[in-house]
Design a protein around this motif. Structure first.
Motif, PDB file in Angstrom:
ATOM      1  N   GLU A 267     -26.894  24.619 -42.272  1.00 44.48           N
ATOM      2  CA  GLU A 267     -25.535  25.148 -42.192  1.00 44.48           C
ATOM      3  C   GLU A 267     -24.718  24.502 -41.073  1.00 44.48           C
ATOM      4  OE1 GLU A 267     -28.239  28.067 -39.923  1.00 44.48           O
ATOM      5  OE2 GLU A 267     -28.303  26.868 -41.756  1.00 44.48           O
ATOM      6  N   ASP A 268     -25.395  23.821 -40.142  1.00 45.31           N
ATOM      7  CA  ASP A 268     -24.688  23.169 -39.044  1.00 45.31           C
ATOM      8  C   ASP A 268     -24.431  21.685 -39.308  1.00 45.31           C
ATOM      9  OD1 ASP A 268     -24.542  25.469 -37.528  1.00 45.31           O
ATOM     10  OD2 ASP A 268     -26.455  25.131 -36.536  1.00 45.31           O
ATOM     11  N   ALA A 269     -24.886  21.180 -40.440  1.00 50.46           N
ATOM     12  CA  ALA A 269     -24.738  19.753 -40.741  1.00 50.46           C
ATOM     13  C   ALA A 269     -23.365  19.482 -41.353  1.00 50.46           C
ATOM     14  CB  ALA A 269     -25.843  19.287 -41.684  1.00 50.46           C
ATOM     15  N   THR A 270     -22.327  19.658 -40.537  1.00 46.80           N
ATOM     16  CA  THR A 270     -20.944  19.527 -40.999  1.00 46.80           C
ATOM     17  C   THR A 270     -20.241  18.332 -40.362  1.00 46.80           C
ATOM     18  OG1 THR A 270     -20.249  21.085 -39.264  1.00 46.80           O
ATOM     19  CG2 THR A 270     -20.734  22.004 -41.441  1.00 46.80           C
ATOM     20  N   PHE A 271     -20.990  17.420 -39.794  1.00 45.71           N
ATOM     21  CA  PHE A 271     -20.431  16.255 -39.111  1.00 45.71           C
ATOM     22  C   PHE A 271     -20.136  15.148 -40.117  1.00 45.71           C
ATOM     23  CE2 PHE A 271     -25.002  16.457 -39.096  1.00 45.71           C
ATOM     24  CZ  PHE A 271     -25.329  15.299 -39.768  1.00 45.71           C
ATOM     25  N   PRO A 272     -19.254  14.200 -39.763  1.00 46.42           N
ATOM     26  CA  PRO A 272     -19.063  13.017 -40.619  1.00 46.42           C
ATOM     27  C   PRO A 272     -20.265  12.088 -40.473  1.00 46.42           C
ATOM     28  CG  PRO A 272     -17.696  12.867 -38.647  1.00 46.42           C
ATOM     29  CD  PRO A 272     -18.324  14.220 -38.615  1.00 46.42           C
ATOM     30  N   ILE A 273     -20.955  11.802 -41.552  1.00 44.93           N
ATOM     31  CA  ILE A 273     -22.217  11.070 -41.479  1.00 44.93           C
ATOM     32  C   ILE A 273     -22.027   9.688 -40.862  1.00 44.93           C
ATOM     33  CG2 ILE A 273     -24.138  10.125 -42.815  1.00 44.93           C
ATOM     34  CD1 ILE A 273     -23.707  12.353 -44.828  1.00 44.93           C
ATOM     35  N   HIS A 274     -20.916   9.016 -41.176  1.00 41.00           N
ATOM     36  CA  HIS A 274     -20.723   7.661 -40.655  1.00 41.00           C
ATOM     37  C   HIS A 274     -20.674   7.634 -39.132  1.00 41.00           C
ATOM     38  CE1 HIS A 274     -16.532   9.183 -40.868  1.00 41.00           C
ATOM     39  NE2 HIS A 274     -16.392   8.480 -39.760  1.00 41.00           N
ATOM     40  N   ALA A 275     -20.311   8.772 -38.509  1.00 46.72           N
ATOM     41  CA  ALA A 275     -20.219   8.822 -37.058  1.00 46.72           C
ATOM     42  C   ALA A 275     -21.583   8.757 -36.385  1.00 46.72           C
ATOM     43  CB  ALA A 275     -19.480  10.090 -36.615  1.00 46.72           C
ATOM     44  N   LEU A 276     -22.666   8.945 -37.149  1.00 44.01           N
ATOM     45  CA  LEU A 276     -24.008   8.877 -36.584  1.00 44.01           C
ATOM     46  C   LEU A 276     -24.433   7.453 -36.245  1.00 44.01           C
ATOM     47  CD1 LEU A 276     -26.005  11.336 -38.890  1.00 44.01           C
ATOM     48  CD2 LEU A 276     -25.237  11.760 -36.548  1.00 44.01           C
ATOM     49  N   ALA A 277     -23.692   6.475 -36.735  1.00 42.29           N
ATOM     50  CA  ALA A 277     -24.123   5.081 -36.604  1.00 42.29           C
ATOM     51  C   ALA A 277     -24.336   4.665 -35.158  1.00 42.29           C
ATOM     52  CB  ALA A 277     -23.122   4.152 -37.283  1.00 42.29           C
ATOM     53  N   ASP A 278     -23.494   5.142 -34.239  1.00 47.53           N
ATOM     54  CA  ASP A 278     -23.649   4.744 -32.841  1.00 47.53           C
ATOM     55  C   ASP A 278     -24.268   5.849 -31.993  1.00 47.53           C
ATOM     56  OD1 ASP A 278     -21.547   6.490 -32.795  1.00 47.53           O
ATOM     57  OD2 ASP A 278     -20.116   5.142 -31.835  1.00 47.53           O
TER      58      ASP A 278
ATOM     59  N   LEU B  65     -18.000  12.952 -33.370  1.00 46.64           N
ATOM     60  CA  LEU B  65     -19.185  13.766 -33.103  1.00 46.64           C
ATOM     61  C   LEU B  65     -18.963  14.712 -31.926  1.00 46.64           C
ATOM     62  CD1 LEU B  65     -22.284  11.439 -33.647  1.00 46.64           C
ATOM     63  CD2 LEU B  65     -21.478  13.327 -35.068  1.00 46.64           C
ATOM     64  N   VAL B  66     -18.223  14.264 -30.926  1.00 49.78           N
ATOM     65  CA  VAL B  66     -17.913  15.152 -29.800  1.00 49.78           C
ATOM     66  C   VAL B  66     -17.092  16.337 -30.291  1.00 49.78           C
ATOM     67  CG1 VAL B  66     -16.656  15.358 -27.632  1.00 49.78           C
ATOM     68  CG2 VAL B  66     -18.082  13.347 -28.039  1.00 49.78           C
ATOM     69  N   ASP B  67     -16.084  16.073 -31.111  1.00 49.69           N
ATOM     70  CA  ASP B  67     -15.267  17.161 -31.650  1.00 49.69           C
ATOM     71  C   ASP B  67     -16.111  18.105 -32.498  1.00 49.69           C
ATOM     72  OD1 ASP B  67     -13.035  16.137 -30.433  1.00 49.69           O
ATOM     73  OD2 ASP B  67     -12.232  15.171 -32.229  1.00 49.69           O
ATOM     74  N   TRP B  68     -17.022  17.534 -33.297  1.00 45.58           N
ATOM     75  CA  TRP B  68     -17.916  18.383 -34.091  1.00 45.58           C
ATOM     76  C   TRP B  68     -18.793  19.238 -33.187  1.00 45.58           C
ATOM     77  CZ3 TRP B  68     -23.380  17.379 -34.252  1.00 45.58           C
ATOM     78  CH2 TRP B  68     -24.100  18.282 -35.051  1.00 45.58           C
ATOM     79  N   GLY B  69     -19.357  18.624 -32.135  1.00 46.31           N
ATOM     80  CA  GLY B  69     -20.214  19.370 -31.227  1.00 46.31           C
ATOM     81  C   GLY B  69     -19.472  20.497 -30.527  1.00 46.31           C
ATOM     82  N   ILE B  70     -18.246  20.239 -30.134  1.00 47.00           N
ATOM     83  CA  ILE B  70     -17.441  21.278 -29.484  1.00 47.00           C
ATOM     84  C   ILE B  70     -17.168  22.416 -30.459  1.00 47.00           C
ATOM     85  CG2 ILE B  70     -15.173  21.799 -28.506  1.00 47.00           C
ATOM     86  CD1 ILE B  70     -15.189  18.964 -27.303  1.00 47.00           C
ATOM     87  N   GLY B  71     -16.797  22.062 -31.694  1.00 50.00           N
ATOM     88  CA  GLY B  71     -16.547  23.096 -32.699  1.00 50.00           C
ATOM     89  C   GLY B  71     -17.797  23.904 -33.002  1.00 50.00           C
ATOM     90  N   LEU B  72     -18.949  23.224 -33.042  1.00 45.80           N
ATOM     91  CA  LEU B  72     -20.210  23.906 -33.300  1.00 45.80           C
ATOM     92  C   LEU B  72     -20.538  24.865 -32.159  1.00 45.80           C
ATOM     93  CD1 LEU B  72     -22.633  24.040 -35.255  1.00 45.80           C
ATOM     94  CD2 LEU B  72     -23.713  22.227 -33.889  1.00 45.80           C
ATOM     95  N   TYR B  73     -20.379  24.385 -30.923  1.00 47.29           N
ATOM     96  CA  TYR B  73     -20.636  25.272 -29.786  1.00 47.29           C
ATOM     97  C   TYR B  73     -19.697  26.478 -29.812  1.00 47.29           C
ATOM     98  CZ  TYR B  73     -20.779  27.329 -25.218  1.00 47.29           C
ATOM     99  OH  TYR B  73     -20.877  28.248 -24.210  1.00 47.29           O
ATOM    100  N   ASP B  74     -18.421  26.224 -30.040  1.00 43.92           N
ATOM    101  CA  ASP B  74     -17.445  27.320 -30.054  1.00 43.92           C
ATOM    102  C   ASP B  74     -17.785  28.366 -31.105  1.00 43.92           C
ATOM    103  OD1 ASP B  74     -16.015  26.174 -28.001  1.00 43.92           O
ATOM    104  OD2 ASP B  74     -14.469  25.307 -29.286  1.00 43.92           O
ATOM    105  N   SER B  75     -18.332  27.925 -32.250  1.00 43.54           N
ATOM    106  CA  SER B  75     -18.678  28.877 -33.304  1.00 43.54           C
ATOM    107  C   SER B  75     -19.791  29.821 -32.842  1.00 43.54           C
ATOM    108  CB  SER B  75     -19.102  28.140 -34.576  1.00 43.54           C
ATOM    109  OG  SER B  75     -20.356  27.480 -34.407  1.00 43.54           O
ATOM    110  N   TYR B  76     -20.729  29.324 -32.043  1.00 40.28           N
ATOM    111  CA  TYR B  76     -21.782  30.184 -31.507  1.00 40.28           C
ATOM    112  C   TYR B  76     -21.290  31.001 -30.323  1.00 40.28           C
ATOM    113  CZ  TYR B  76     -25.136  27.956 -34.574  1.00 40.28           C
ATOM    114  OH  TYR B  76     -25.798  27.523 -35.694  1.00 40.28           O
ATOM    115  N   ARG B  77     -20.438  30.404 -29.541  1.00 38.36           N
ATOM    116  CA  ARG B  77     -19.872  31.125 -28.397  1.00 38.36           C
ATOM    117  C   ARG B  77     -19.094  32.359 -28.867  1.00 38.36           C
ATOM    118  NH1 ARG B  77     -17.406  33.756 -25.653  1.00 38.36           N
ATOM    119  NH2 ARG B  77     -16.320  33.365 -23.684  1.00 38.36           N
ATOM    120  N   GLU B  78     -18.387  32.234 -29.992  1.00 38.69           N
ATOM    121  CA  GLU B  78     -17.619  33.367 -30.516  1.00 38.69           C
ATOM    122  C   GLU B  78     -18.515  34.502 -30.987  1.00 38.69           C
ATOM    123  OE1 GLU B  78     -15.245  31.654 -33.561  1.00 38.69           O
ATOM    124  OE2 GLU B  78     -13.921  30.567 -32.164  1.00 38.69           O
ATOM    125  N   GLN B  79     -19.761  34.179 -31.337  1.00 39.93           N
ATOM    126  CA  GLN B  79     -20.698  35.207 -31.795  1.00 39.93           C
ATOM    127  C   GLN B  79     -21.466  35.855 -30.647  1.00 39.93           C
ATOM    128  OE1 GLN B  79     -23.296  33.784 -35.056  1.00 39.93           O
ATOM    129  NE2 GLN B  79     -21.994  31.965 -35.120  1.00 39.93           N
TER     130      GLN B  79
END
Length: 369
Positions: free
Chosen positions: A201-212, A344-358
């Motif tokens: 459920e947390d795999a919502t990142f753009p896959i191409h961004a994993l390249a680096d 990926l940084v933006d995704w990570g921040i959004g992911l953290y915020d989603s848990y922080r809200e809970q």
């Protein structure tokens, strides 16, 4: 280098894979039916349920599952079978490609290098048959090129214009769709140890961004590799740190405490712990200092009221580290990616915020309830 022969190393087995072959093995066999069953059935499911849903033999299902498991796309626990985040993403990127290239045509396109090589050459320039034979790297015979061109014209991907072969808009779309699929599959293979532990459920990142993104994986021979990386991630230029922690690790906590003390607690810090970790911290003498420090103005602690298997570290808005643990959440066999890619940084921040809200602030938690 032949751009159609992207290769990827599977970190789980050390196997060198040709991405085109991986795609073909999936869409040109019943493996796609197995993947689709995994995406449709309950999680977990069983071989019998997959066999009945996919309408293929139990032996074929077992063979495909063995390959998918070795590549990190499924996990087996006794009789239960679960698709990993990587497996679900593999299905998703294939289905997305099939919206542009029908399955029969994608199977044809990936059976050999020839169709892709010819389309790639025609993307940049129109060629006569004899010239095309010259410019295609590792060229097939002219009869083979003629046969491939006939197939490409049948699919509407190329056309004859004044004796020269040229790519059509449909062919360009197909080539672009394949390229996106190929790059995605390459990353799904190369980041498999992380993706097989990441909650789907947390795999919502753009896959191409994993390249680096840098992948770091613990193993029995070097169990501290990931934790040593966590220590090294600390840097004095960080002014704000946000983190999610799901493992109880006093040495790690102490290392960060020492770093904060050296900087006089000048970092604006916010940590969210999963519930078992928070309870252990609160009830263990040599880690209770983590909660005692809540009086500091730039230090906050929160707790999720459930267990998790994820770790997140956000260093200002410029770098992210995402760790995924084994299912029990003890921190064994950790896999982590580290990246400064903005997406990926933006995704990570959004992911953290989603848990922080809970989560709930530590001051508002009554551990005696």
């Amino acid at each position: 280098m032949n751009s159609t022969r992207h290769q990827a190393t599977n970190p789980l087995t050390g196997e060198e894979l040709v991405v085109r072959d991986v795609i073909n093995e999936t869409v040109d066999t019943t493996r796609l039916s197995v993947l689709r069953a995994l995406g449709t059935l309950g999680n977990p499911t069983t071989r019998t349920e997959i066999t009945n849903h996919a309408k293929i033999s139990r032996q074929a299902v077992s063979n495909h599952l063995a390959v998918l498991r070795d590549r990190g796309f499924v996990r087996n626990h006794e009789t239960e079978i679960k698709p990993t985040a990587g497996g679900l993403l593999l299905l998703d990127v294939i289905e997305t490609c099939l919206q542009t290239i029908p399955v029969q045509e994608l199977a044809y396109l990936t059976r050999s290098d020839h169709p892709l090589n010819i389309l790639q050459k025609l993307k940049d320039e129109s060629y006569r048959l004899t010239d095309l034979h010259t410019v295609v790297g590792d060229p097939p015979s002219q009869p083979t090129i003629r046969r491939v061109l006939s197939d490409l014209m049948e699919y509407g991907w190329t056309e004859d214009h004044g004796g020269k072969q040229q790519i059509t808009t449909t062919g360009q779309d197909a080539l672009n769709a394949y390229r996106e699929l190929s790059l995605a599959v390459q990353q799904l293979i190369e980041k498999a140890p992380w993706l097989q532990r990441l909650p789907p459920e947390d795999a919502t990142f753009p896959i191409h961004a994993l390249a680096d993104a840098k992948l770091i994986v613990s193993n029995p021979a070097n169990p501290g590799s990931v934790l040593s990386t966590v220590f090294n991630l600390y840097d004095r230029d960080t002014s704000r740190f946000r983190g999610l922690c799901s493992i109880f690790h006093p040495v790690l906590f102490s290392a960060y405490r020492t770093a904060y003390e050296l900087l006089n607690f000048s970092i604006d810090s916010e940590i969210t712990f999963d519930w078992p970790t928070f309870v252990k911290i609160a009830n263990t003498d040599n880690t209770h200092y983590i909660l005692d420090s809540l009086e500091l103005s730039d230090y906050d602690i929160y707790a999720l009221e459930y267990a998790h298997t994820l770790g997140i570290g956000i260093y200002d808005d410029r770098r992210v580290a995402i760790g995924a643990y084994n299912e029990s959440g003890t921190g064994n066999h950790v896999a982590m990616i580290i990246s400064s890619n903005n997406e990926l940084v933006d995704w990570g921040i959004g992911l953290y915020d989603s848990y922080r809200e809970q989560s709930t602030h530590a001051d508002k938690i009554d551990l005696s309830r």
